[in-house]
Design a protein around this motif. Structure first.
Motif, PDB file in Angstrom:
ATOM      1  N   LEU A 199       0.718  -1.265   0.030  1.00  0.00           N
ATOM      2  CA  LEU A 199       0.002  -0.200   0.054  1.00  0.00           C
ATOM      3  C   LEU A 199       1.110   1.198  -0.003  1.00  0.00           C
ATOM      4  CD1 LEU A 199      -2.894  -0.757   2.416  1.00  0.00           C
ATOM      5  CD2 LEU A 199      -3.221  -0.072   0.242  1.00  0.00           C
ATOM      6  N   ARG A 200       2.046   1.197   0.428  1.00  0.00           N
ATOM      7  CA  ARG A 200       2.731   2.441   0.752  1.00  0.00           C
ATOM      8  C   ARG A 200       3.693   2.799  -0.613  1.00  0.00           C
ATOM      9  NH1 ARG A 200       4.304   1.594   6.146  1.00  0.00           N
ATOM     10  NH2 ARG A 200       5.798   0.063   5.540  1.00  0.00           N
ATOM     11  N   THR A 201       3.525   1.353  -1.670  1.00  0.00           N
ATOM     12  CA  THR A 201       4.433   1.919  -2.719  1.00  0.00           C
ATOM     13  C   THR A 201       3.804   2.971  -3.588  1.00  0.00           C
ATOM     14  OG1 THR A 201       3.770  -0.230  -3.212  1.00  0.00           O
ATOM     15  CG2 THR A 201       5.936   0.200  -4.064  1.00  0.00           C
ATOM     16  N   ARG A 255      10.668  -1.583  12.962  1.00  0.00           N
ATOM     17  CA  ARG A 255      11.934  -0.682  12.750  1.00  0.00           C
ATOM     18  C   ARG A 255      11.905  -0.442  11.077  1.00  0.00           C
ATOM     19  NH1 ARG A 255      16.385  -3.920  14.430  1.00  0.00           N
ATOM     20  NH2 ARG A 255      15.622  -3.280  16.457  1.00  0.00           N
ATOM     21  N   TYR A 256      11.953   0.601  10.749  1.00  0.00           N
ATOM     22  CA  TYR A 256      12.080   0.848   9.249  1.00  0.00           C
ATOM     23  C   TYR A 256      13.384   1.177   8.875  1.00  0.00           C
ATOM     24  CZ  TYR A 256       6.698   1.561   9.235  1.00  0.00           C
ATOM     25  OH  TYR A 256       5.420   1.386   9.744  1.00  0.00           O
ATOM     26  N   GLN A 257      13.941   0.718   7.812  1.00  0.00           N
ATOM     27  CA  GLN A 257      15.201   1.242   7.241  1.00  0.00           C
ATOM     28  C   GLN A 257      14.797   1.931   6.126  1.00  0.00           C
ATOM     29  OE1 GLN A 257      17.982   0.233   8.113  1.00  0.00           O
ATOM     30  NE2 GLN A 257      17.659  -1.362   9.656  1.00  0.00           N
ATOM     31  N   GLU A 263      13.174   3.781  14.473  1.00  0.00           N
ATOM     32  CA  GLU A 263      12.243   2.708  15.210  1.00  0.00           C
ATOM     33  C   GLU A 263      10.886   3.356  15.587  1.00  0.00           C
ATOM     34  OE1 GLU A 263      13.791   1.263  18.772  1.00  0.00           O
ATOM     35  OE2 GLU A 263      14.795  -0.672  17.701  1.00  0.00           O
ATOM     36  N   ALA A 264       9.656   2.898  14.736  1.00  0.00           N
ATOM     37  CA  ALA A 264       8.510   3.519  14.988  1.00  0.00           C
ATOM     38  C   ALA A 264       7.957   2.851  16.365  1.00  0.00           C
ATOM     39  CB  ALA A 264       7.589   3.177  13.677  1.00  0.00           C
ATOM     40  N   LEU A 265       8.024   1.796  16.454  1.00  0.00           N
ATOM     41  CA  LEU A 265       7.729   0.972  17.727  1.00  0.00           C
ATOM     42  C   LEU A 265       8.912   0.469  18.303  1.00  0.00           C
ATOM     43  CD1 LEU A 265       4.372  -0.813  16.532  1.00  0.00           C
ATOM     44  CD2 LEU A 265       4.628   1.443  17.699  1.00  0.00           C
ATOM     45  N   PRO A 290       0.808  12.151  20.073  1.00  0.00           N
ATOM     46  CA  PRO A 290       1.181  12.828  18.961  1.00  0.00           C
ATOM     47  C   PRO A 290       1.300  12.378  17.637  1.00  0.00           C
ATOM     48  CG  PRO A 290       3.021  12.855  20.717  1.00  0.00           C
ATOM     49  CD  PRO A 290       1.816  11.990  21.078  1.00  0.00           C
ATOM     50  N   SER A 291       1.427  13.218  16.578  1.00  0.00           N
ATOM     51  CA  SER A 291       1.854  12.882  15.547  1.00  0.00           C
ATOM     52  C   SER A 291       3.092  12.038  15.213  1.00  0.00           C
ATOM     53  CB  SER A 291       1.621  14.085  14.469  1.00  0.00           C
ATOM     54  OG  SER A 291       1.895  13.532  13.043  1.00  0.00           O
ATOM     55  N   GLY A 292       3.338  11.001  14.589  1.00  0.00           N
ATOM     56  CA  GLY A 292       4.581  10.424  14.386  1.00  0.00           C
ATOM     57  C   GLY A 292       4.896   9.397  15.400  1.00  0.00           C
ATOM     58  N   SER A 293       4.081   9.348  16.366  1.00  0.00           N
ATOM     59  CA  SER A 293       4.526   8.344  17.702  1.00  0.00           C
ATOM     60  C   SER A 293       4.395   7.120  17.404  1.00  0.00           C
ATOM     61  CB  SER A 293       3.352   9.155  18.813  1.00  0.00           C
ATOM     62  OG  SER A 293       2.192   8.832  18.567  1.00  0.00           O
ATOM     63  N   GLY A 294       3.831   6.531  16.274  1.00  0.00           N
ATOM     64  CA  GLY A 294       3.872   5.212  15.885  1.00  0.00           C
ATOM     65  C   GLY A 294       2.198   4.518  15.959  1.00  0.00           C
ATOM     66  N   LYS A 295       1.119   5.316  15.982  1.00  0.00           N
ATOM     67  CA  LYS A 295      -0.218   4.894  16.048  1.00  0.00           C
ATOM     68  C   LYS A 295      -0.564   3.968  15.113  1.00  0.00           C
ATOM     69  CE  LYS A 295      -1.957   9.143  16.459  1.00  0.00           C
ATOM     70  NZ  LYS A 295      -0.641   9.990  16.466  1.00  0.00           N
ATOM     71  N   SER A 296      -0.430   4.533  13.831  1.00  0.00           N
ATOM     72  CA  SER A 296      -0.755   4.094  12.447  1.00  0.00           C
ATOM     73  C   SER A 296       0.171   2.621  12.350  1.00  0.00           C
ATOM     74  CB  SER A 296      -0.470   4.747  11.280  1.00  0.00           C
ATOM     75  OG  SER A 296      -1.039   5.927  11.411  1.00  0.00           O
ATOM     76  N   THR A 297       1.210   2.700  12.878  1.00  0.00           N
ATOM     77  CA  THR A 297       2.497   1.520  12.718  1.00  0.00           C
ATOM     78  C   THR A 297       1.511   0.377  13.699  1.00  0.00           C
ATOM     79  OG1 THR A 297       4.181   3.025  12.248  1.00  0.00           O
ATOM     80  CG2 THR A 297       4.929   0.695  12.957  1.00  0.00           C
ATOM     81  N   LEU A 298       1.236   0.499  14.778  1.00  0.00           N
ATOM     82  CA  LEU A 298       0.588  -0.108  15.677  1.00  0.00           C
ATOM     83  C   LEU A 298      -0.565  -1.086  15.156  1.00  0.00           C
ATOM     84  CD1 LEU A 298       0.663  -1.386  18.413  1.00  0.00           C
ATOM     85  CD2 LEU A 298      -0.344   0.520  19.567  1.00  0.00           C
ATOM     86  N   PHE A 355      -8.403   2.696   6.938  1.00  0.00           N
ATOM     87  CA  PHE A 355      -7.196   3.124   6.810  1.00  0.00           C
ATOM     88  C   PHE A 355      -7.224   4.700   7.090  1.00  0.00           C
ATOM     89  CE2 PHE A 355      -6.699  -0.525   4.504  1.00  0.00           C
ATOM     90  CZ  PHE A 355      -5.452  -1.003   4.747  1.00  0.00           C
ATOM     91  N   GLN A 356      -6.014   5.329   7.629  1.00  0.00           N
ATOM     92  CA  GLN A 356      -6.130   6.624   7.736  1.00  0.00           C
ATOM     93  C   GLN A 356      -6.108   7.441   6.540  1.00  0.00           C
ATOM     94  OE1 GLN A 356      -2.377   7.924   9.906  1.00  0.00           O
ATOM     95  NE2 GLN A 356      -3.530   9.951  10.294  1.00  0.00           N
ATOM     96  N   SER A 357      -5.757   6.834   5.376  1.00  0.00           N
ATOM     97  CA  SER A 357      -5.703   7.385   4.102  1.00  0.00           C
ATOM     98  C   SER A 357      -6.961   6.787   3.174  1.00  0.00           C
ATOM     99  CB  SER A 357      -4.491   7.391   3.447  1.00  0.00           C
ATOM    100  OG  SER A 357      -3.678   6.251   3.570  1.00  0.00           O
TER     101      SER A 357
END
Ligand SMILES: Nc1ncnc2c1ncn2[C@@H]1O[C@H](COP(=O)(O)OP(=O)(O)OP(=O)(O)O)[C@@H](O)[C@H]1O
Ligand SMILES: [Mg+2]
Lengths: 394, 246
Positions: free
Chosen positions: A391-393, B23-25, B32-34, B52-60, B102-104
């Motif tokens: 989805l991110r692509t 972790r995102y590369q 490290e998002a979480l 807050p924004s960017g804290s890792g909510k969506s990732t979780l 989804f958020q988007s």
């Protein structure tokens, strides 16, 4: 997901992206159509020439001065009319030897004129070759012996200079000398746009005087049976070589001529096949390109479908069906277009085109394989991604 | 099945995260998002994730929804380790158990709202006619009964968001994960969506986890999970049974 459902998903996806689907199909259409058309032209040319050589008649041996080889320079002939009798004795039947001395000349009646091949012949031509006179009669041995100025016209010569008037018994001018028309040939049609009826026959003796030569260009012998051909070839050549020890002669059959022409046409067919292969390649690259782009562009869609519960094999099935549908539709249109173009070429141009059954099949198989491979391999890769990653692509 | 005692009753765990790291590369830099999240969501729970924004909510959320894989740590859904599931089992889980907003939004742009909503049912083998009926009902439920034939491009941001919610609801999941479902809505439609989530939770017992910046939403939830810098900073659920977080 049932296969029927996968079909509908694929169809919906194709319909939702008409432009992309159309472009992908276009690649297949062009590739397949090009192959069908080019192969049709190649095989048509080959078939036409073969038919023509075979149509000369059966069991004919052509006797020509020099070596008969593709690419060897033509030799100036030293053969004379005496050699006709010589070969007649070799064959055992003078009626089986035809003779030719030819030149391009103007044939005219009043203001109407035409440039035609003037062939000096003896009376045996209709016997040796399958040439039929439609009206009147052919040249007789007496015409040859007495060097009579009579002429048999090819059908298009007769039409061009006489129009609707019956030419029999009328006078024509051949290279400025008056001849009387005694016959008109049956039409033979044309080959590669060359009119085979733009020809007139006159007695060989009259032709030699008209052209100011003593020679004859070639002799043709009709063997009694197929089995006689091989021994006759040897005897004809050795008889001539006994007479002209310094010269070389060849006695060739239709099969040998076909072999030589076959080599020339093989080259032509090779070139056409190469062009066809290139266009197939270009079509294939086009298809694969659009397939790759389309799968990339749809990585998000793949991710979403997976997020909603699609399995890898559902994704694969969808893209496989899409690719197959595109290739089949494109292939069928391409075959239709190629066949149509071949028929059109046949109808409006001198090039003959014969559709070989294998060419649509081959072209279709290749482009379908390309489309399916390049459509499915990336879809497979995308189907393995985790939904969020896909989805991110962008 | 993992179970635990909450408020005196044995309640099954819907989702559990154990020391999850993601972790995102990015160009050799690792983000490290979480950074080690442990979390239990019981069946029928109603939890709000704030931070807050960017804290890792969506990732979780993506991890809880089995849409992503943790770099390390364990995720359990209905007691089963997600890492052990086959592709088909995962697909089944995403299809039947989880509804994700989804958020988007993530709608198919060239497809009508109705077909977008019906999509999860396609992969469940539901017949076309029934799919349409159920998708239409889900759209009605989010107040989009008159927009079914529209494509996402022909809908406002709020309407698209509601289509995305309808799609998450249509399969009647037991866990609904909604990433800022009211972010694009005005107060009134936002309130409607929140009421809808509340009804789903109270009437059908759907476990609802919702990421929100909206205090109304957060208030409605019985439990609030505060995330900051990839860690659970405060979790009112951890206060124990019977304690009103407010
Ligand atoms: N694909 C990715 N590659 C690299 N870093 C990422 C990726 N996705 C998220 N991040 C980073 O991880 C962190 C957490 O992102 P996440 O989307 O979970 O935040 P969020 O809490 O949902 O924020 P918001 O409230 O703005 O939606 C952010 O710092 C973000 O930059
Ligand atoms: Mg977010």
């Amino acid at each position: 997901m049932r296969t029927g459902e996968a079909f509908r998903v694929a169809l919906d996806a194709l319909r939702a992206n008409r432009l992309r689907s159309g472009l992908t199909m276009l690649g297949v259409v062009i590739g397949v159509a090009a192959v069908v058309l080019l192969v049709a032209i190649g095989s048509g040319a080959k078939q036409e020439v073969e038919q023509q050589v075979e149509g000369l008649g059966s069991n004919i041996i052509f006797v020509v001065p020099g070596k008969f080889e593709f690419g060897s320079a033509p030799t100036v002939s030293r053969l004379t009319l005496d050699d006709v009798d010589l070969l007649g004795r070799v064959v055992g039947d003078p009626g089986r030897v035809a003779v030719s001395v030819a030149s391009g000349e103007t044939v005219s009646v009043g203001p109407r004129e035409m440039f035609a091949t003037v062939n000096g012949v003896n009376a045996n031509v209709p016997n040796v070759f399958d040439r039929r006179v439609a009206r009147g009669s052919y040249i007789t041995p007496t015409d040859v012996d007495t060097r009579r100025r009579v002429v048999v016209l090819g059908s298009s010569v007769a039409r061009t200079i006489f129009g609707d008037i019956d030419p029999l018994g009328r006078q024509v001018s051949v290279a400025g000398v008056r001849f009387r028309v005694i016959g008109v040939f049956q039409p033979q049609g044309s080959t590669f746009g060359v009119d085979r009826d733009a020809e007139v026959h006159i007695p060989v003796t009259a032709a030699q005087r008209l052209f100011g030569v003593e020679r004859i260009d070639a002799l043709a012998v009709k063997a009694p049976t197929v089995d006689d051909i091989a021994p006759l070839q040897g005897r004809l050549v050795s008889a001539l070589q006994d007479k002209y020890p310094d010269e070389e002669f060849s006695a060739v059959t239709q099969t040998q001529i076909l072999g030589t022409i076959g080599r020339i046409l093989g080259l032509l067919t090779l070139v056409l096949t190469a062009i066809a292969a290139i266009s197939l390649l270009v079509g294939g690259v086009g298809v694969s390109n659009i397939m790759l782009v389309s799968v990339r562009e749809r990585t998000r869609e793949i991710g979403l479908r997976k997020a909603l519960g699609a399995r890898q094999r559902d994704i694969l099935l969808q893209f496989l069906i899409e690719a197959v549908l595109l290739c089949v539709a494109g292939g069928l249109i391409g075959i239709g277009l190629g066949v149509g173009a071949s028929l059109a070429v046949n109808a409006v141009s001198p090039l003959p085109a014969v559709i070989a059954w294998w060419s649509p099949a081959l072209a279709f198989a290749v482009s379908a394989a390309v489309g399916i491979f390049f459509g499915v391999a990336p879809a497979r890769r995308a189907g393995r991604l985790d939904p969020v990653v896909a989805l991110r692509t962008e | 099945m993992t179970a635990e005692v909450v408020g005196g009753a044995r309640r099954e765990l819907a989702v559990e995260a154990r020391d999850v790291v993601r972790r995102y590369q990015l160009d050799g830099v690792s983000v490290e998002a979480l950074r080690g999240v442990t979390l239990r969501i019981e069946q029928g729970a109603y939890a709000a994730i704030v931070g807050p924004s960017g804290s890792g909510k969506s990732t979780l959320m993506h991890l809880l929804g089995c849409l992503d894989r943790p770099t390390s740590g364990t995720l359990l859904l209905g007691g089963r380790n997600v890492a052990d599931l086959s592709d088909a089992e995962l697909a089944e889980l995403r299809n039947r158990t989880i509804g994700f907003v989804f958020q988007s939004f993530q709608l198919l742009t060239r497809t009508s709202a109705l077909e977008n909503v019906a999509l999860p049912l396609v992969y469940r083998g539901v017949r076309r006619a029934e799919r349409r009926d159920r998708a239409a009902a889900a759209l009605e439920a989010v107040g989009l009964g008159k927009r079914m034939g529209h494509r996402p491009g022909q809908l406002s941001g709020g309407e698209q968001q509601r289509v995305a919610i309808a799609r998450a609801l249509v399969g009647e999941p037991t866990v609904l994960l909604a990433d800022e479902p009211t972010g694009n809505l005005d107060t009134r439609s936002g309130a409607e969506v929140i009421a809808l989530l509340g009804r789903l939770n109270s009437e059908r017992g759907v476990a609802v986890v919702v990421v929100t910046h909206d205090l109304d939403v957060a208030d409605q939830a019985r439990r609030r999970i505060h995330v900051r810098d990839g860690l659970v900073e405060r979790d009112t659920g951890a206060l124990g049974p019977g304690v009103d977080p407010r």
